[in-house]
Design an enzyme around this catalytic site. Structure first.
Site, PDB file in Angstrom:
ATOM      1  N   TYR A   1     -11.365  -1.336  -0.204  1.00  0.00           N
ATOM      2  CA  TYR A   1     -11.392  -0.887   1.202  1.00  0.00           C
ATOM      3  C   TYR A   1     -10.089  -0.192   1.575  1.00  0.00           C
ATOM      4  O   TYR A   1     -10.005   0.442   2.622  1.00  0.00           O
ATOM      5  CB  TYR A   1     -11.665  -2.070   2.138  1.00  0.00           C
ATOM      6  CG  TYR A   1     -10.437  -2.806   2.648  1.00  0.00           C
ATOM      7  CD1 TYR A   1      -9.768  -3.736   1.863  1.00  0.00           C
ATOM      8  CD2 TYR A   1      -9.936  -2.560   3.926  1.00  0.00           C
ATOM      9  CE1 TYR A   1      -8.656  -4.406   2.326  1.00  0.00           C
ATOM     10  CE2 TYR A   1      -8.814  -3.229   4.397  1.00  0.00           C
ATOM     11  CZ  TYR A   1      -8.175  -4.146   3.601  1.00  0.00           C
ATOM     12  OH  TYR A   1      -7.056  -4.795   4.073  1.00  0.00           O
ATOM     13  N   ARG A   2      -9.086  -0.243   0.697  1.00  0.00           N
ATOM     14  CA  ARG A   2      -7.756   0.249   1.035  1.00  0.00           C
ATOM     15  C   ARG A   2      -6.972   0.197  -0.262  1.00  0.00           C
ATOM     16  O   ARG A   2      -7.209  -0.686  -1.081  1.00  0.00           O
ATOM     17  CB  ARG A   2      -7.155  -0.750   2.025  1.00  0.00           C
ATOM     18  CG  ARG A   2      -5.863  -0.409   2.683  1.00  0.00           C
ATOM     19  CD  ARG A   2      -5.525  -1.583   3.609  1.00  0.00           C
ATOM     20  NE  ARG A   2      -4.354  -1.359   4.413  1.00  0.00           N
ATOM     21  CZ  ARG A   2      -3.798  -2.284   5.189  1.00  0.00           C
ATOM     22  NH1 ARG A   2      -4.316  -3.492   5.238  1.00  0.00           N
ATOM     23  NH2 ARG A   2      -2.736  -2.011   5.898  1.00  0.00           N
TER      24      ARG A   2
ATOM     25  N   TYR B   1       0.818  -1.219   0.000  1.00  0.00           N
ATOM     26  CA  TYR B   1       0.000   0.000   0.000  1.00  0.00           C
ATOM     27  C   TYR B   1       0.850   1.267   0.000  1.00  0.00           C
ATOM     28  O   TYR B   1       0.319   2.360   0.029  1.00  0.00           O
ATOM     29  CB  TYR B   1      -0.944  -0.005   1.207  1.00  0.00           C
ATOM     30  CG  TYR B   1      -1.879  -1.190   1.207  1.00  0.00           C
ATOM     31  CD1 TYR B   1      -2.957  -1.230   0.322  1.00  0.00           C
ATOM     32  CD2 TYR B   1      -1.657  -2.271   2.046  1.00  0.00           C
ATOM     33  CE1 TYR B   1      -3.802  -2.330   0.288  1.00  0.00           C
ATOM     34  CE2 TYR B   1      -2.502  -3.373   2.011  1.00  0.00           C
ATOM     35  CZ  TYR B   1      -3.566  -3.400   1.135  1.00  0.00           C
ATOM     36  OH  TYR B   1      -4.399  -4.486   1.095  1.00  0.00           O
TER      37      TYR B   1
END
Ligand code: ADP
Length: 516
Positions: free
Chosen positions: A461-462, A88
């Site tokens: 969601y991310r 991420y």
């Protein structure tokens, strides 16, 4: 020297000097090597997110001093706890040239053993907290993510997940201390009352709840985070279920979901394909030299070696032994007469040697090895859309995504995590950064995946720092009403736009204009 947008080399140098005055020159990192260290080593193109420097304060007062200086020089800060958010963005900022605010030296831990809560500073890693609980013989368990190298606070703030009934980490947050972008300190929930004994006990406090406003946001720097911990259960009883065919996905989800919804299963079972084990334990060249899609023979060889199905799911029950055993019986009953390939029992009862896996809250970092799957300098990015918990929709999602993996020539690596009312289709797109031909495909693949999810009304969601704008743009109700709300709050709290510009697609006013 690389600088953030609109800031001259001289201005950045002056800011760094002021930061050094506040926290000591030894805690300001601005050599080329430092910048590279704080980059995102899993990113397709590391140069896009290189910071200009990093700062490592030790106290909340030092964090405040840094924030004030950042406002004075208009220097963007990117807070991290331990910066291990691999897939991420790691420790790297969205906006190139931002100064990383590395909170990993802040390591205080305060446990309330009677109530099963902890108050951690951002630098507390999962291993630190685990060691602390062991050292003090406290009968409390963590919930850890698959890669537990990171921090308890950073992971909860990014809505990380784990394997126990406390696996929805942001949902366990109870009370924060936050330095706002203008430098004031606030405490949320019951912490807003000076000296309250309820800060880590009662989430809401009085009035609007702010804990979740600081998750995946750029509204403040969290300097203390309260979290509920799971009392050590008497037993962990369950089984790994293996399934033979890709088409089993649908009925398996429809079998498990009712038990999840009614609360018999309290953790989020994650149904994943054969590559999950293979990519952690082996590399691709051990199976085939063929660069094309993996043939059925290779998939079968992998499954044989690890004794797994096309899909596998691990389900665990926590609590008193007789209740856990009875729960497992109910689960097995639900699978009666259905084509389960294998059931491998798992059993730990208090007094047994430690179970030793994330299912009992033990931190591990070996899953990071999956970045080596293709060889070379490996990496991965996460793609994780949320969908309704229905077998036929999961099957459709699987088929469409599987086809996209094939089109783009990437090996399918996915799981479906079952929440109480949703499925999260967690994909790790693995790649070899030393393979330019492969790297050329990754960006197009990611756009295709996000576009496909959006077409079905599914959002991630991310997401990785490269794709925060893209994913934010898929949340498009009312012509982006939520984004405008976020921007209004951002401008009110952070008038100079110094905190994590671009995080979750939220840009401060000035940069919104230049991005148009
Ligand atoms: P970890 O090391 O636990 O994996 P990181 O430090 O990489 O977590 O943080 C994950 C993300 O959460 C970061 O990108 C950052 O945007 C945000 N974050 C982390 N710590 C804080 C904090 N203390 N305050 C505000 N945001 C944070």
């Amino acid at each position: 020297m690389m600088t953030p947008p609109e800031i001259s080399t001289a201005q950045l140098a002056a800011a760094l000097k002021a930061f050094a005055g506040a926290i000591g020159a030894a805690n300001v990192f601005s050599t080329d090597e430092d910048r590279t260290d704080y980059g995102d080593h899993f990113a397709a193109d590391e140069s896009r997110h290189l910071p200009s420097a990093a700062l490592a304060p030790k106290t909340v007062q030092e964090v405040q001093a840094i924030v004030r200086i950042a406002n004075q020089y208009k220097v963007p800060l990117w807070p991290i706890s331990r910066g291990k958010n691999f897939g991420y963005g790691g420790s790297a900022p969205v906006l190139k040239g931002s100064v990383v605010l590395d909170l990993s030296r802040m390591k205080a831990i305060e446990v309330d053993p009677d109530n099963g809560t902890v108050l951690v500073e951002p630098g507390v890693g999962f291993f630190d907290l685990h060691d602390y609980l062991q050292r003090h013989k406290l009968p409390l368990w963590l919930s850890v993510p698959g890669n537990s190298w990171g921090s308890v606070a950073g992971n909860a703030l990014d809505r990380g997940v784990g394997y126990t009934p406390y696996g929805d980490h942001s949902a366990q947050i109870c009370g924060l201390e936050v330095v706002l972008p203008t430098g004031e300190i606030v405490r949320t929930g019951m912490g807003a009352m000076q000296g309250s004994p309820n800060w880590q006990l009662y989430r809401n406090g009085f009035g609007p709840g702010w804990d979740q406003m600081f998750c995946q946001s750029n509204f403040g720097i969290v300097t203390k985070l309260g979290l509920w911990l799971m009392p050590e259960p008497e037993a962990v009883i369950g089984a790994d279920f293996e399934f033979d065919k890709p088409e089993d996905l649908g009925w398996v989800i429809d079998t498990i979901m009712p038990l999840r919804r009614e609360g018999l299963i309290r953790q989020s079972p994650s149904l994943g394909n054969w590559l999950r084990s293979a990519a952690v334990m082996t590399t691709r060249d051990q199976w085939t030299q063929d660069k094309g899609p993996l043939g059925e023979d290779v998939v079968n060889a992998i499954r044989k070696r690890f004794n797994i199905g096309w899909w596998s799911v691990q389900i665990r029950f926590y609590g008193p032994l007789e209740i856990a055993e009875a729960s497992l019986d109910r689960l097995k009953h639900a699978f009666n007469g259905k084509p389960v390939l294998a059931i491998k029992p798992a059993r730990w009862v208090k007094g047994d040697p430690p179970e030793g896996s994330p299912f009992s809250g033990v931190p591990v970092s070996f899953p990071l090895a999956n970045a080596n799957w293709y060889g070379g300098r490996g990496g991965h990015i996460g793609y994780s859309p949320v969908l309704p918990p229905k077998g036929d929709l999961a099957m459709d999602q699987f088929k469409r995504t599987y086809e996209l993996y094939r089109q783009y020539g990437i090996d399918y690596h996915a799981s479906f995590a079952m929440g109480e009312r949703s499925l999260t289709n967690v994909n790790q797109v693995l790649f070899d950064k030393d393979n330019p031909e492969m790297m050329k495909r990754v960006d197009g693949f990611f756009h295709a995946l996000v576009g496909d999810a959006r077409a079905h009304g599914y959002g991630e969601y991310r997401t990785h720092i490269d794709y925060m704008d893209l994913v934010a743009s898929t949340y498009d109700f009312g012509d982006g009403a939520l984004r405008r709300l976020n921007e209004r709050v951002k401008d009110a709290l952070d008038p100079n736009g110094i905190l994590a510009p671009g995080k979750s697609g939220i840009w401060p006013g000035r940069q919104r204009e230049t991005k148009k």
